[in-house]
Scaffold this motif. Sequence first.
Motif, mmCIF file in Angstrom:
data_model
loop_
_atom_site.group_PDB
_atom_site.id
_atom_site.type_symbol
_atom_site.label_atom_id
_atom_site.label_comp_id
_atom_site.label_asym_id
_atom_site.label_seq_id
_atom_site.Cartn_x
_atom_site.Cartn_y
_atom_site.Cartn_z
ATOM 1 N N HIS A 70 0.830 -1.203 0.000
ATOM 2 C CA HIS A 70 0.000 0.000 0.000
ATOM 3 C C HIS A 70 0.864 1.252 0.000
ATOM 4 O O HIS A 70 0.548 2.241 -0.682
ATOM 5 N N TRP A 73 2.248 1.694 -3.476
ATOM 6 C CA TRP A 73 1.157 2.105 -4.359
ATOM 7 C C TRP A 73 0.876 3.592 -4.185
ATOM 8 O O TRP A 73 0.707 4.321 -5.159
ATOM 9 N N ARG A 74 0.817 4.077 -2.936
ATOM 10 C CA ARG A 74 0.574 5.495 -2.684
ATOM 11 C C ARG A 74 1.703 6.348 -3.244
ATOM 12 O O ARG A 74 1.463 7.420 -3.808
ATOM 13 N N LEU A 77 1.318 6.402 -7.095
ATOM 14 C CA LEU A 77 0.156 7.203 -7.483
ATOM 15 C C LEU A 77 0.431 8.692 -7.266
ATOM 16 O O LEU A 77 0.045 9.521 -8.110
#
Length: 132
Positions: A70, A73-74, A77
Amino acid sequence: MAAMTELSALQSAIEAPHTEGEGEDLFVKLARLRNAAEAAGEGEVLAALDELRPKLRRQLSRPSLAAKVHMVWRLLLTLIVTIWGCMALLLFTPLRLTHPLLRPLGVPNGLLPLDVLELAWAHRVRAVERNP
């Protein structure tokens, strides 16, 4: 003598495994005990507390695999939104030429076209950073 019994209870609590919230409570208990010992002038208790303080550490848990994924991913992004947003702002940079025309019409700073786009871009980047 009461301070010594509290000190021994605190020492056993520090040596036992504890959660993060309990660890914070132990910091508070140590501080209160130290303040009381300083006020009473109990040098023996202060020396024992000085030896005990380095043993009191936060017990951090290792992040799980899902938390690490996560986090990555953050990060990705955030980078994508930041880079694409910067490129889009570069495309709209000629709107800056309309600012001298809009100011006499009463449009305040902050509501000019490029100001609004920059603010929207900044909100998108912050939103992705916080909660994708």
